[in-house]
Design a protein around this motif. Structure first.
Motif, mmCIF file in Angstrom:
data_model
loop_
_atom_site.group_PDB
_atom_site.id
_atom_site.type_symbol
_atom_site.label_atom_id
_atom_site.label_comp_id
_atom_site.label_asym_id
_atom_site.label_seq_id
_atom_site.Cartn_x
_atom_site.Cartn_y
_atom_site.Cartn_z
ATOM 1 N N GLU A 482 0.866 -1.276 -0.154
ATOM 2 C CA GLU A 482 0.114 -0.032 -0.134
ATOM 3 C C GLU A 482 0.777 1.221 -0.037
ATOM 4 O O GLU A 482 0.569 2.241 -0.735
ATOM 5 C CB GLU A 482 -0.901 0.072 1.430
ATOM 6 C CG GLU A 482 -2.134 -0.999 0.940
ATOM 7 C CD GLU A 482 -2.859 -0.763 -0.060
ATOM 8 O OE1 GLU A 482 -3.310 0.100 -0.403
ATOM 9 O OE2 GLU A 482 -3.109 -1.954 -0.669
ATOM 10 N N LYS A 485 2.576 1.968 -3.616
ATOM 11 C CA LYS A 485 1.426 2.490 -4.358
ATOM 12 C C LYS A 485 1.542 3.989 -4.212
ATOM 13 O O LYS A 485 1.522 4.794 -5.088
ATOM 14 C CB LYS A 485 0.033 1.868 -4.079
ATOM 15 C CG LYS A 485 -0.079 0.380 -4.536
ATOM 16 C CD LYS A 485 -1.591 0.058 -4.180
ATOM 17 C CE LYS A 485 -1.770 -1.298 -4.670
ATOM 18 N NZ LYS A 485 -3.265 -1.781 -4.457
ATOM 19 N N GLU A 489 2.729 6.813 -6.800
ATOM 20 C CA GLU A 489 1.845 8.010 -7.202
ATOM 21 C C GLU A 489 2.637 9.325 -6.998
ATOM 22 O O GLU A 489 2.533 10.331 -7.779
ATOM 23 C CB GLU A 489 0.456 8.085 -6.282
ATOM 24 C CG GLU A 489 -0.484 9.321 -6.398
ATOM 25 C CD GLU A 489 -1.074 9.135 -7.659
ATOM 26 O OE1 GLU A 489 -1.391 10.237 -8.349
ATOM 27 O OE2 GLU A 489 -1.271 8.065 -8.192
ATOM 28 N N ASP A 510 -3.270 -7.762 -6.601
ATOM 29 C CA ASP A 510 -3.884 -6.447 -7.093
ATOM 30 C C ASP A 510 -2.786 -5.378 -6.768
ATOM 31 O O ASP A 510 -2.872 -5.175 -5.426
ATOM 32 C CB ASP A 510 -5.138 -6.448 -6.710
ATOM 33 C CG ASP A 510 -5.827 -5.153 -7.421
ATOM 34 O OD1 ASP A 510 -5.170 -4.719 -8.417
ATOM 35 O OD2 ASP A 510 -6.700 -4.695 -6.987
ATOM 36 N N LEU A 511 -2.269 -4.931 -7.648
ATOM 37 C CA LEU A 511 -1.275 -3.684 -7.673
ATOM 38 C C LEU A 511 -1.923 -2.453 -8.226
ATOM 39 O O LEU A 511 -1.090 -1.469 -8.189
ATOM 40 C CB LEU A 511 0.176 -4.006 -8.209
ATOM 41 C CG LEU A 511 0.783 -5.000 -7.437
ATOM 42 C CD1 LEU A 511 2.136 -5.486 -8.221
ATOM 43 C CD2 LEU A 511 1.116 -4.604 -6.007
ATOM 44 N N GLY A 512 -3.099 -2.440 -8.507
ATOM 45 C CA GLY A 512 -3.538 -1.280 -9.290
ATOM 46 C C GLY A 512 -3.381 -1.070 -10.377
ATOM 47 O O GLY A 512 -2.781 -1.724 -11.203
ATOM 48 N N ASP A 513 -3.664 -0.117 -10.987
ATOM 49 C CA ASP A 513 -3.611 0.438 -12.495
ATOM 50 C C ASP A 513 -2.767 1.776 -12.735
ATOM 51 O O ASP A 513 -2.781 2.434 -13.837
ATOM 52 C CB ASP A 513 -4.684 0.482 -13.225
ATOM 53 C CG ASP A 513 -5.862 1.655 -12.535
ATOM 54 O OD1 ASP A 513 -5.296 2.141 -11.412
ATOM 55 O OD2 ASP A 513 -6.644 1.671 -13.275
ATOM 56 N N LEU A 514 -1.860 2.206 -11.894
ATOM 57 C CA LEU A 514 -1.004 3.200 -11.917
ATOM 58 C C LEU A 514 0.028 3.018 -13.055
ATOM 59 O O LEU A 514 0.625 2.114 -13.345
ATOM 60 C CB LEU A 514 -0.061 3.456 -10.649
ATOM 61 C CG LEU A 514 -0.719 4.028 -9.409
ATOM 62 C CD1 LEU A 514 0.149 3.831 -8.326
ATOM 63 C CD2 LEU A 514 -1.286 5.470 -9.513
#
Length: 757
Positions: A482, A485, A489, A510-514
């Motif tokens: 977290e 991430k 950002e 799940d590592l997001g879509d950055l």
């Protein structure tokens, strides 16, 4: 130098074994370099006391197992003797085997010239007739008797009942015998226990190419073909016979009891089973522990006696002193553990990762509180490395303090460690499975991150013990991700990219879509990511050690054993990197080299390991469990906190089939080479399956044609009956042996007729 172990079991003074045992003790040769142990299975009291007194008078050690009422097991006696011996080499000598003193001296000289840890030799034997046995023993000059015996052997005289190139008198390093599990005690009575032991020792010795049709019992020592296990085993004794080093077997009445022959057949079935089990599963009995020059007192290994975990360090067990075994879950609380320690006089406890589970950790803390010595065993941070650590575990260990490693290396040491670092970085062999190396440039192109600033983030297993106990403020892999991430950002407008490597044994997360987070593929090699990056960020992963070797700024948020001044930088959170990216701190190259030098050459043990992968049916995650480590270097901590280094040099390649060692079978080998191509494969280490002369497969049509080309017409009605069926089967399977035995039978029949006339 050499300890000779002799099992005895005398149940009656009327038995010939009683008188033979006394004679054996009185006539046996001992010196400073040749020691003897008698292990009494459980003779009756009056006999055992007499034997013990004789042993004391003739410089023997005597032990009584008091196993009266049990079926006799020579293996039990021999294994006990091995555990009590304190010499480099071991052999077994039964009370019917004899030789003059000069033969023992030749054996000692031969052992002193032996180089390989896994070398195996066998003292051959000539079986004498009753008449010649009496002549041999009653001659005051046994050297002369021995020469006569050898002359009779060369002349094929009837005074020699049998020549056996294989006997129980194996010449082996004690440590190699201990790690191999000694004698398998499934055998008792008479027969095949020596063969089964030799099979394990010989195949791992990598000395000779194994014979064809290996499991076949039909081929005898006298076979012209290099087939069956006996011909293979015979190579370990034939060379000594060529050098006139042999013993004689003195005649004794045969055991005609029905149970004797029945047990022989049962042992044969056990042998058949274990022969195949060794080839298919690399099965060996548990390693034997015993007297050790390294440790006084007992070592408790916190693992099952015959479990996979214990088996993984079987090569090291002989160096750990007398060992006992218990699972951590067998102790209800620390009080029961302390009671066991005191009652069994345990001096030290070996843990397989003392932080592995709560029960183990409680026992470990109990040891520390009560000044009980501990050893932690686990995988090291470099390829094919392991450690035995008496100073703690991982970050908590004093073994990584700078006073251990922060020293100036000389030129030779520096050159050596620089080469090692380069070799380690470019190899495909790593702690966990990775794909092929493609290089930093190709890696950057693959993920379209050329001209980007890169932070490499290798992830760890959430339940790993170093995460649970040494992750510091970050607490968990989940919290770490977290914050990574948020870091991504924060840096996305500064041309920074976060490259993440998921742990090979963990499922997708799940590592997001950055846009500036790249998740590497499972087949990508982490060293490519290191070399392409500008910095490495991790909790306390072993990848940090590779990052330091790659001269990359390395930052750990957890507590890491490699986090020292000049090495990896300790930070509290991934977010701390936001203010550090413009002034990244590279490791001190000299300190890195000193640290790696210490790990490689002073602290770590080295060995290649076989793993068993287990998959959790619920989480689908995988676990790699080490099941056998073939050590080349073992470093164990002594009770005085010094580290002892044990180098193990093994033979890795067998003698080629063209060498003179195979000359007894040369004619058959040459004939086979003229008619059938041979294909052999190479052994690369001592836990490989043995190199073997492979069979040329025949189709049923080829086999039928081969049979039809013989000049004998087999009547099916005759074949269906008893021994005729066996002979016909033998003709089909081994025509050369069929005719060879037929000729011998004719000669024996003619000889018998001549004797009677």
């Amino acid at each position: 130098m050499l300890t000779i172990i002799t099992p005895v079991y005398c149940q009656s003074k009327q038995d010939h074994i009683y008188e033979r045992t006394k004679f054996f003790i009185k006539k046996s040769y001992t010196t400073d370099t040749i020691k003897r142990i008698i292990v009494d299975f459980g003779s009756i009291d009056t006999i055992s006391s007499e034997i013990e007194e004789l042993c004391n008078d003739h410089n023997f050690k005597y032990y009584n197992l008091h196993l009266q009422g049990n079926p006799f097991s020579a293996g039990e006696c021999r294994n006990f003797g091995i555990s009590k011996a304190d010499t480099d080499y071991i052999t077994f000598q039964d009370i019917d085997l004899y030789a003059p003193d000069s033969i023992y001296e030749k054996i000692v000289l031969r052992l002193s010239e032996s180089n390989y840890y896994n070398n195996v030799e066998c003292v051959p034997c000539l079986y004498l007739t009753e008449e010649f046995s009496n002549q041999y023993l009653n001659n005051g000059n046994w050297d002369y008797s021995h020469k006569v015996a050898h002359d009779f052997y060369k002349e094929n005289s009837q005074e020699i009942k049998m020549y056996a190139p294989v006997t129980s008198m194996l010449l082996i390093r004690r440590q190699y015998l201990l790690e191999s599990g000694g004698n398998n005690t499934e055998f008792y009575g008479h027969g095949y226990e020596d063969f089964e032991l030799l099979n394990r020792l010989a195949n791992r010795s990598n000395k000779f190419i194994r014979s064809r049709d290996f499991y076949n019992h039909d081929y005898k020592y006298t076979s012209a073909d290099y087939c069956g296990y006996r011909t293979y085993f015979s190579l370990f004794g034939r060379e000594m016979m060529n050098d006139k080093i042999f013993f004689v077997h003195i005649w004794h009445p045969e055991n005609i009891a029905p149970s004797y022959s029945q047990r022989n057949q049962s042992n044969r079935e056990i042998f058949n089973k274990l022969l195949r089990k060794f080839d298919s599963e690399f099965y060996m009995p548990p390693a034997i522990s015993g007297v050790s020059e390294n440790y006084q007192g007992k070592t408790l290994i916190l693992s099952p006696f015959a479990g996979k975990t214990t088996n993984s360090i079987r090569i090291a067990i002989p160096y750990l002193g007398e060992c006992q075994y218990k699972k951590d879950t067998e102790f209800s609380d620390t009080e029961s553990f302390l009671n066991y320690i005191n009652e069994n006089e345990i001096k030290r406890v070996l843990f397989f990762n003392s932080f592995g589970n709560n029960e183990r950790l409680k026992i470990y803390q109990c040891c520390l509180e009560n000044n009980i010595k501990t050893i932690n065993y686990d995988r090291g941070g470099l390829p094919d490395t392991w450690f035995f650590d008496s100073q703690g575990f991982n970050y908590s260990s004093k073994s990584y303090h700078s006073d251990k490693w922060d020293i100036k290396l000389d030129t030779e040491q520096t050159d050596d460690i620089q080469k090692y670092i380069q070799d380690t970085l470019i190899t495909n062999h790593t702690l966990e499975r990775n794909g092929e190396r493609i290089g930093a440039i190709n890696f950057s192109k693959k993920y379209n991150i050329v001209n980007k600033n890169i932070i490499f983030v290798p992830l760890q297993r959430p339940n790993d013990s170093v995460i649970r106990y040494f992750s510091d403020k970050i607490g968990s892999v989940e919290n770490f991700i977290e914050q990574v991430k948020i870091l991504a950002e924060s840096l996305k407008d500064k041309n920074w990219v976060i490259v993440i490597k998921q742990h090979p044994l963990e499922s997708e997360i799940d590592l997001g879509d950055l846009d500036n987070i790249v998740v590497m593929g499972r087949n990508d090699h982490f060293c490519d990511a290191i070399m392409a990056s500008d910095a490495t960020l991790l909790i306390n992963s072993g990848v940090g050690l590779y990052s330091l070797m790659g001269n990359k700024p390395t930052y750990n948020v957890g507590n890491a054993y490699y986090s020292h001044e000049g090495l990896s930088n300790k930070i509290d959170s991934p977010l701390d990197l936001i203010s550090l990216v413009d002034s990244l701190s590279k490791p001190n190259k000299i300190k890195v080299e000193s640290f790696i030098h210490y790990l490689k050459n002073k602290f770590y043990s080295h060995g290649t390991t076989k793993y068993l992968t287990q998959i959790n049916p619920i989480t689908k995650s995988s676990t790699n469990n080490a099941i056998f480590t073939d050590f080349s270097v073992i470093r164990i901590p002594l009770d005085n906190e010094k580290i002892k280094t044990i180098n193990i040099s093994r033979r890795e390649e067998p003698f080629k089939i063209t060498s003179s060692y195979y000359d007894y079978y040369r004619s058959a080998i040459v004939m086979r080479n003229k008619t059938k191509p041979e294909h052999v494969r190479t052994i690369k280490n001592s836990n490989s399956k043995p190199e073997i002369l492979k069979e040329t497969q025949k189709s049923p049509i080829d086999m039928k044609q081969s049979i039809n080309n013989t000049i004998i017409d087999i009547n099916p009605q005759i074949v269906s009956k008893g021994k005729f069926r066996k002979k016909a089967s033998k003709l089909v399977k081994s025509p050369r042996m069929f005719f060879s035995d037929a000729v011998k039978n004719i000669k024996n029949k003619n000889h018998s007729n001549n004797q009677g006339s």
